[in-house]
Design a protein around this motif. Structure first.
Motif, PDB file in Angstrom:
ATOM      1  N   ALA A   8       2.772  -5.381 -18.002  1.00  0.00           N
ATOM      2  CA  ALA A   8       3.566  -4.206 -18.360  1.00  0.00           C
ATOM      3  C   ALA A   8       3.834  -4.182 -19.860  1.00  0.00           C
ATOM      4  CB  ALA A   8       4.890  -4.195 -17.588  1.00  0.00           C
ATOM      5  N   GLU A   9       4.116  -5.349 -20.423  1.00  0.00           N
ATOM      6  CA  GLU A   9       4.415  -5.384 -21.850  1.00  0.00           C
ATOM      7  C   GLU A   9       3.193  -4.985 -22.674  1.00  0.00           C
ATOM      8  OE1 GLU A   9       6.112  -9.016 -23.457  1.00  0.00           O
ATOM      9  OE2 GLU A   9       6.858  -7.898 -25.181  1.00  0.00           O
ATOM     10  N   VAL A  10       2.018  -5.483 -22.261  1.00  0.00           N
ATOM     11  CA  VAL A  10       0.793  -5.151 -22.996  1.00  0.00           C
ATOM     12  C   VAL A  10       0.457  -3.664 -22.835  1.00  0.00           C
ATOM     13  CG1 VAL A  10      -1.678  -5.634 -23.211  1.00  0.00           C
ATOM     14  CG2 VAL A  10      -0.078  -7.517 -22.841  1.00  0.00           C
ATOM     15  N   LEU A  11       0.668  -3.125 -21.641  1.00  0.00           N
ATOM     16  CA  LEU A  11       0.400  -1.707 -21.370  1.00  0.00           C
ATOM     17  C   LEU A  11       1.477  -0.783 -21.947  1.00  0.00           C
ATOM     18  CD1 LEU A  11      -0.554  -1.904 -17.569  1.00  0.00           C
ATOM     19  CD2 LEU A  11      -2.116  -1.297 -19.435  1.00  0.00           C
ATOM     20  N   GLU A  12       2.558  -1.377 -22.404  1.00  0.00           N
ATOM     21  CA  GLU A  12       3.753  -0.618 -22.803  1.00  0.00           C
ATOM     22  C   GLU A  12       4.258   0.245 -21.646  1.00  0.00           C
ATOM     23  OE1 GLU A  12       3.647   1.077 -26.751  1.00  0.00           O
ATOM     24  OE2 GLU A  12       2.372  -0.534 -27.478  1.00  0.00           O
ATOM     25  N   ALA A  13       4.203  -0.319 -20.481  1.00  0.00           N
ATOM     26  CA  ALA A  13       4.717   0.342 -19.279  1.00  0.00           C
ATOM     27  C   ALA A  13       6.174  -0.046 -19.106  1.00  0.00           C
ATOM     28  CB  ALA A  13       3.927  -0.110 -18.056  1.00  0.00           C
ATOM     29  N   SER A  14       6.966   0.866 -18.624  1.00  0.00           N
ATOM     30  CA  SER A  14       8.385   0.568 -18.473  1.00  0.00           C
ATOM     31  C   SER A  14       8.829   0.551 -17.011  1.00  0.00           C
ATOM     32  CB  SER A  14       9.228   1.572 -19.270  1.00  0.00           C
ATOM     33  OG  SER A  14       8.884   2.881 -18.889  1.00  0.00           O
ATOM     34  N   ASP A  15       7.885   0.674 -16.097  1.00  0.00           N
ATOM     35  CA  ASP A  15       8.231   0.712 -14.678  1.00  0.00           C
ATOM     36  C   ASP A  15       7.328  -0.223 -13.895  1.00  0.00           C
ATOM     37  OD1 ASP A  15       8.653   3.633 -15.908  1.00  0.00           O
ATOM     38  OD2 ASP A  15      10.166   3.268 -14.364  1.00  0.00           O
ATOM     39  N   VAL A  16       7.953  -1.123 -13.148  1.00  0.00           N
ATOM     40  CA  VAL A  16       7.209  -2.048 -12.284  1.00  0.00           C
ATOM     41  C   VAL A  16       7.646  -1.783 -10.855  1.00  0.00           C
ATOM     42  CG1 VAL A  16       6.903  -4.476 -11.650  1.00  0.00           C
ATOM     43  CG2 VAL A  16       6.938  -3.828 -14.064  1.00  0.00           C
ATOM     44  N   PHE A  17       6.673  -1.546  -9.982  1.00  0.00           N
ATOM     45  CA  PHE A  17       6.968  -1.313  -8.566  1.00  0.00           C
ATOM     46  C   PHE A  17       6.600  -2.541  -7.741  1.00  0.00           C
ATOM     47  CE2 PHE A  17       7.982   3.208  -7.871  1.00  0.00           C
ATOM     48  CZ  PHE A  17       7.796   3.700  -9.153  1.00  0.00           C
ATOM     49  N   ILE A  18       7.456  -2.891  -6.806  1.00  0.00           N
ATOM     50  CA  ILE A  18       7.150  -4.002  -5.895  1.00  0.00           C
ATOM     51  C   ILE A  18       7.561  -3.588  -4.480  1.00  0.00           C
ATOM     52  CG2 ILE A  18       9.350  -5.164  -6.496  1.00  0.00           C
ATOM     53  CD1 ILE A  18       7.836  -7.859  -5.985  1.00  0.00           C
ATOM     54  N   GLY A  19       6.700  -3.909  -3.525  1.00  0.00           N
ATOM     55  CA  GLY A  19       6.893  -3.416  -2.156  1.00  0.00           C
ATOM     56  C   GLY A  19       7.721  -4.325  -1.268  1.00  0.00           C
ATOM     57  N   VAL A  20       8.696  -5.023  -1.855  1.00  0.00           N
ATOM     58  CA  VAL A  20       9.506  -5.916  -1.020  1.00  0.00           C
ATOM     59  C   VAL A  20      10.431  -5.117  -0.111  1.00  0.00           C
ATOM     60  CG1 VAL A  20       9.440  -7.909  -2.575  1.00  0.00           C
ATOM     61  CG2 VAL A  20      11.257  -6.185  -2.831  1.00  0.00           C
ATOM     62  N   ASN A  21      10.846  -5.788   0.936  1.00  0.00           N
ATOM     63  CA  ASN A  21      11.644  -5.162   1.972  1.00  0.00           C
ATOM     64  C   ASN A  21      12.668  -6.174   2.457  1.00  0.00           C
ATOM     65  OD1 ASN A  21      11.368  -4.694   5.377  1.00  0.00           O
ATOM     66  ND2 ASN A  21      12.120  -3.066   4.066  1.00  0.00           N
ATOM     67  N   ALA A  22      13.938  -5.772   2.441  1.00  0.00           N
ATOM     68  CA  ALA A  22      15.005  -6.719   2.790  1.00  0.00           C
ATOM     69  C   ALA A  22      15.622  -6.425   4.148  1.00  0.00           C
ATOM     70  CB  ALA A  22      16.094  -6.710   1.716  1.00  0.00           C
ATOM     71  N   LEU A  23      15.041  -5.465   4.881  1.00  0.00           N
ATOM     72  CA  LEU A  23      15.631  -5.122   6.172  1.00  0.00           C
ATOM     73  C   LEU A  23      14.835  -5.813   7.288  1.00  0.00           C
ATOM     74  CD1 LEU A  23      17.941  -3.401   7.299  1.00  0.00           C
ATOM     75  CD2 LEU A  23      16.320  -1.537   7.587  1.00  0.00           C
ATOM     76  N   ASP A  24      13.646  -5.296   7.577  1.00  0.00           N
ATOM     77  CA  ASP A  24      12.782  -5.972   8.543  1.00  0.00           C
ATOM     78  C   ASP A  24      11.902  -6.955   7.793  1.00  0.00           C
ATOM     79  OD1 ASP A  24      13.694  -4.821  10.816  1.00  0.00           O
ATOM     80  OD2 ASP A  24      12.152  -3.287  10.923  1.00  0.00           O
ATOM     81  N   TYR A  25      12.459  -8.055   7.410  1.00  0.00           N
ATOM     82  CA  TYR A  25      11.717  -9.010   6.581  1.00  0.00           C
ATOM     83  C   TYR A  25      11.892 -10.396   7.152  1.00  0.00           C
ATOM     84  CZ  TYR A  25      15.653 -11.096   3.975  1.00  0.00           C
ATOM     85  OH  TYR A  25      16.758 -11.775   3.600  1.00  0.00           O
ATOM     86  N   SER A  54       0.835  -1.210   0.000  1.00  0.00           N
ATOM     87  CA  SER A  54       0.000   0.000   0.000  1.00  0.00           C
ATOM     88  C   SER A  54       0.865   1.253   0.000  1.00  0.00           C
ATOM     89  CB  SER A  54      -0.926   0.003   1.221  1.00  0.00           C
ATOM     90  OG  SER A  54      -1.719  -1.166   1.226  1.00  0.00           O
ATOM     91  N   THR A  55       1.967   1.192   0.738  1.00  0.00           N
ATOM     92  CA  THR A  55       2.883   2.332   0.793  1.00  0.00           C
ATOM     93  C   THR A  55       3.621   2.470  -0.542  1.00  0.00           C
ATOM     94  OG1 THR A  55       3.145   1.926   3.154  1.00  0.00           O
ATOM     95  CG2 THR A  55       4.780   3.361   2.119  1.00  0.00           C
ATOM     96  N   CYS A  56       3.983   1.343  -1.118  1.00  0.00           N
ATOM     97  CA  CYS A  56       4.668   1.336  -2.419  1.00  0.00           C
ATOM     98  C   CYS A  56       3.774   1.965  -3.492  1.00  0.00           C
ATOM     99  CB  CYS A  56       5.006  -0.115  -2.769  1.00  0.00           C
ATOM    100  SG  CYS A  56       5.983  -0.308  -4.249  1.00  0.00           S
ATOM    101  N   LEU A  57       2.506   1.627  -3.472  1.00  0.00           N
ATOM    102  CA  LEU A  57       1.548   2.204  -4.421  1.00  0.00           C
ATOM    103  C   LEU A  57       1.481   3.722  -4.271  1.00  0.00           C
ATOM    104  CD1 LEU A  57      -0.896   2.504  -6.271  1.00  0.00           C
ATOM    105  CD2 LEU A  57      -2.267   1.283  -4.614  1.00  0.00           C
TER     106      LEU A  57
END
Lengths: 217, 217
Positions: free
Chosen positions: A105-122, A8-11
């Motif tokens: 993304a390919e169909v939308l011709e979007a070039s940016d994908v966001f993902i809310g992963v976290n490698a610190l407190d995970y 939700s924060t990533c969005l």
């Protein structure tokens, strides 16, 4: 878009950065399927251009407490969480999710994908690490039309990857995310209420506590 | 495991190399869904340890003649096929398929994934190229438990990648594949019969002709 604190924060982060956002959720056989209601609430509140939910069955392979008859660990300390890869790890889940995102993304011709992963407190998931995301991005740029034609370069953004949960709570509030709409628990009761004891609940509680904020959930 | 010439030959190749084979097919919204019957026949005849079919909906994104309301090209020459990426290309399809294979491989603790892609007599799909497969393998080895623990190294095998269709027909016969069980056509009629004019049919016909063999299909 799981509907949790991080996605939700990533969005909200992507929106503030000026992107038109197409949100993608996954109905993959997860024990905490109720999170999809949270995802729909959050996507609606954020005003996304579109929100799709891909239905796929990761239960067919099993091998995780989230998709198989394996108990969700409760009451673990953060030290315990950061030792072995926990049984809540779903084999290749983020690879599958990002592959679907790549297709859209390919169909939308979007070039940016966001993902809310976290490698610190995970929770020690291999597919939340920066080296995994870098390798996925390289692969994605060879996998698609645009990669062959050299027209655009697909970028995987993981703006939360090196933030603490407390930082993420503060960022969410700064971005105006209504955290009451979110759901993080791996093992909710029949009414959809968080258990308060799984790794996901405990990491969330730690984040709110360290940020000095009361969790509305 | 699509049940076509290439995946059926790839399966027989893996068996002859001494592997216990777990076959994975995809019911992804393809126009030529009848290929799944061929996949089941071929897997049964080959004596696989298990055969699963993952159901997922790539129609939700569209963007391809195989999954959307776009006509399948007919009667093209091989030169025409090898120009632009054709409309039968399904965005990110092999990335999605290999991601599912990776998930199952991790649960099975398998270290070898075989895929019957071909980059010589092929239709110009970006995700059939060796550089894509190499990048996927690198990514896969970072995506999973075994990658983190350094226990095993996942290998993507593409034994047909540099063979001509004629070579593949000859290899199939040498390996004892019953090619009458296979299905290659993108646009079969209601009875499941091959159209004979799509790229897939034409490449198959070219392979049999050059190998001097009559196609039992």
């Amino acid at each position: 878009m799981s509907g949790g604190l991080d996605s939700s924060t990533c969005l909200a982060f992507a929106k503030r950065a000026g992107f038109e956002v197409y949100a993608l959720s996954f109905d993959y056989g997860q024990r905490h399927r109720v999170e999809l209601e949270a995802a729909a609430r959050v996507a609606r509140a954020a005003g996304v251009a579109d929100h799709k939910t891909a239905k796929l069955d990761l239960r067919m392979f099993g091998g995780s407490a989230l998709t198989d008859q394996i108990a969700v660990p409760k009451g673990r300390s953060v030290a315990e969480m950061s030792g072995e890869i926990p049984v809540t790890y779903v084999p290749a889940r983020n690879t599958v999710f990002l592959s679907f995102a790549l297709a859209w993304a390919e169909v939308l011709e979007a070039s940016d994908v966001f993902i809310g992963v976290n490698a610190l407190d995970y929770s020690g998931y291999p597919d939340c690490r920066p080296e995994f995301l870098e390798a996925f991005e390289k692969m994605a740029n060879l996998a698609t039309k645009t990669g062959v034609q050299g027209r655009t370069h697909l970028k995987i953004h993981a703006p939360l990857i090196d933030r603490s949960k407390a930082d993420i709570v503060r960022l969410a509030l700064e971005l105006g995310v209504d955290l009451a709409l979110t759901h993080s628990c791996y093992d909710p009761d029949a009414g959809g209420r968080a258990c308060g004891e799984c790794d996901s609940c405990l990491l969330r509680a730690k984040g709110f506590a360290e940020a000095g904020v009361v969790d509305p959930v």
